[in-house]
Design an enzyme around this catalytic site. Structure first.
Site, PDB file in Angstrom:
ATOM      1  N   PRO A 122     -51.900  74.729  12.502  1.00 10.81           N
ATOM      2  CA  PRO A 122     -52.996  75.535  11.938  1.00 10.81           C
ATOM      3  C   PRO A 122     -52.589  77.009  11.797  1.00 10.81           C
ATOM      4  O   PRO A 122     -52.030  77.595  12.716  1.00 10.81           O
ATOM      5  CB  PRO A 122     -54.121  75.388  12.966  1.00 10.81           C
ATOM      6  CG  PRO A 122     -53.784  74.189  13.764  1.00 10.81           C
ATOM      7  CD  PRO A 122     -52.288  74.061  13.737  1.00 10.81           C
ATOM      8  N   GLU A 123     -52.872  77.594  10.644  1.00 17.55           N
ATOM      9  CA  GLU A 123     -52.640  79.015  10.396  1.00 17.55           C
ATOM     10  C   GLU A 123     -54.010  79.665  10.173  1.00 17.55           C
ATOM     11  O   GLU A 123     -55.035  79.032  10.392  1.00 17.55           O
ATOM     12  CB  GLU A 123     -51.716  79.185   9.183  1.00 17.55           C
ATOM     13  CG  GLU A 123     -50.375  78.460   9.375  1.00 17.55           C
ATOM     14  CD  GLU A 123     -49.426  78.623   8.187  1.00 17.55           C
ATOM     15  OE1 GLU A 123     -49.537  79.615   7.449  1.00 17.55           O
ATOM     16  OE2 GLU A 123     -48.564  77.743   8.008  1.00 17.55           O
ATOM     17  N   HIS A 179     -56.078  61.343  23.978  1.00 17.93           N
ATOM     18  CA  HIS A 179     -55.682  62.698  23.606  1.00 17.93           C
ATOM     19  C   HIS A 179     -56.779  63.727  23.836  1.00 17.93           C
ATOM     20  O   HIS A 179     -56.597  64.896  23.547  1.00 17.93           O
ATOM     21  CB  HIS A 179     -55.225  62.723  22.154  1.00 17.93           C
ATOM     22  CG  HIS A 179     -54.096  61.774  21.887  1.00 17.93           C
ATOM     23  ND1 HIS A 179     -52.894  61.851  22.562  1.00 17.93           N
ATOM     24  CD2 HIS A 179     -54.000  60.697  21.061  1.00 17.93           C
ATOM     25  CE1 HIS A 179     -52.099  60.873  22.150  1.00 17.93           C
ATOM     26  NE2 HIS A 179     -52.755  60.158  21.249  1.00 17.93           N
ATOM     27  N   ARG A 233     -50.087  66.690  20.858  1.00 19.86           N
ATOM     28  CA  ARG A 233     -48.812  67.233  21.346  1.00 19.86           C
ATOM     29  C   ARG A 233     -48.968  68.082  22.615  1.00 19.86           C
ATOM     30  O   ARG A 233     -47.987  68.404  23.261  1.00 19.86           O
ATOM     31  CB  ARG A 233     -48.145  68.074  20.237  1.00 19.86           C
ATOM     32  CG  ARG A 233     -47.821  67.296  18.960  1.00 19.86           C
ATOM     33  CD  ARG A 233     -46.606  66.401  19.097  1.00 19.86           C
ATOM     34  NE  ARG A 233     -45.390  67.148  19.422  1.00 19.86           N
ATOM     35  CZ  ARG A 233     -44.593  67.739  18.552  1.00 19.86           C
ATOM     36  NH1 ARG A 233     -44.873  67.708  17.269  1.00 19.86           N
ATOM     37  NH2 ARG A 233     -43.500  68.384  18.952  1.00 19.86           N
ATOM     38  N   ARG A 235     -36.343  96.663   8.551  1.00 20.90           N
ATOM     39  CA  ARG A 235     -36.010  95.346   9.117  1.00 20.90           C
ATOM     40  C   ARG A 235     -35.028  94.625   8.217  1.00 20.90           C
ATOM     41  O   ARG A 235     -35.308  94.395   7.043  1.00 20.90           O
ATOM     42  CB  ARG A 235     -37.284  94.510   9.292  1.00 20.90           C
ATOM     43  CG  ARG A 235     -38.193  95.101  10.363  1.00 20.90           C
ATOM     44  CD  ARG A 235     -39.513  94.408  10.412  1.00 20.90           C
ATOM     45  NE  ARG A 235     -39.448  93.131  11.121  1.00 20.90           N
ATOM     46  CZ  ARG A 235     -40.511  92.541  11.637  1.00 20.90           C
ATOM     47  NH1 ARG A 235     -41.702  93.100  11.531  1.00 20.90           N
ATOM     48  NH2 ARG A 235     -40.390  91.388  12.257  1.00 20.90           N
TER      49      ARG A 235
END
Ligand SMILES: [Zn+2]
Length: 298
Positions: free
Chosen positions: A2-3, A95, A114, A156
């Site tokens: 998820p973002e 889960h 996970r 950078r």
């Protein structure tokens, strides 16, 4: 994983269920969720807290309580919430990691295959310091400007893609929306961050905001595990311009989308629209985030 668009979509669904309600009983079944703290202790501390606001910073969901404390949730790879507001029992399986029952009888379950997700209870004076040390500016905030992005890219040498994956550059952009934003901005992902010129920064700023907004409009993208709190899937994956579309024609020019690795991550781009233009590619391997940084930016 998820973002920003996925976490924001979860936040929007959780807010009406949680806000104003009291955590009546909290059961945390997985010690990994709260470590190093004892899950029983955390559950006990959460009992009786009333939710003031369900907030978000970057990929963190922040459940802010009236007491000033906050529960900071990071879904990492596969964390998801499931809510029940009509008394229907929530399905249980191996889960499920935690269940919260609210004072109006609603229930919220947290599931994580996970088990990389985290629940961290912070005291009032810790919340902002903790988050601000890990997460840069919010790209969709009205006060966010291209100059803020320019400041974070300047000096950078890392590939621009690696730079924008760093959560301190811009909050909430991960592998999917970084590729989508670079395609919109017509910038090659291996362009050294410091070589992105002012015009390109402006385009990238717009590209980041547009791709995140597109993701939110479709309530996030479900590639595997991501689900909304009512169990449904997001639809943003149907509108990706490059992510996961290797070999398919570019929407703009028809060239097959190419795939490379940047900072250890699969990276999709259009070799015609996104050129290095005589600039030397940044060395991707040298830009691999350090262990501690990659943990923060996950
Ligand atoms: Zn193209």
């Amino acid at each position: 994983m998820p973002e920003l668009p996925e976490v924001e979509s979860v936040r929007r669904r959780l807010a009406p269920v949680l806000e104003g309600r009291v955590f009546e009983t909290v059961r945390i079944a997985d010690p990994r969720l709260t470590r190093p703290l004892d899950p029983l202790e955390v559950a006990h501390e959460l009992d009786g807290e009333r939710v003031a606001l369900v907030d978000r910073r970057g990929k963190y969901l922040i459940v802010r309580f009236e007491s000033g404390r906050a529960l900071l949730v990071h879904l990492r790879m596969t964390g998801s919430f499931l809510t029940s507001t009509d008394g229907t029992p929530l399905p249980d399986d191996a889960h499920r990691r935690a269940v919260v029952t609210l004072d109006d009888g609603s229930a919220v379950a947290y599931r994580d295959v996970r088990r990389f997700g985290t629940w961290l209870l912070l005291e009032p004076d810790e919340v902002d310091t903790y988050v601000d040390a890990r997460v840069g500016r919010e790209p969709l905030a009205t006060a966010y400007r291209a100059k803020h992005l320019a400041e974070r890219l300047a000096g950078r040498r890392a590939p621009v893609k690696a730079a924008i994956l760093d959560q301190r550059t811009v909050a909430g952009v991960g592998n999917i929306y970084a590729d989508e934003a670079l395609w919109r901005a017509r910038i090659h992902p291996l362009t050294p961050a410091e070589k992105v010129d002012a015009e390109e920064v402006q385009a990238l700023y717009k590209g980041i905001r547009e791709s995140l907004r597109a993701g939110i409009r479709r309530q996030g993208s479900t590639l595997r595990d991501y689900r909304l709190p009512d169990g449904t899937e997001g639809g943003a994956q149907h509108e990706f311009k490059v992510y996961g579309r290797g070999g398919e024609p570019c929407d703009r020019c028809g060239t097959p989308i190419d795939k490379i690795r940047v900072a250890g991550r699969g990276t999709w781009f259009c070799p015609t629209c996104q050129r290095l233009d005589g600039r030397q590619a940044a060395r991707s391997s040298s830009s691999r985030p350090s262990r501690s940084r990659s943990r923060n930016s996950a």
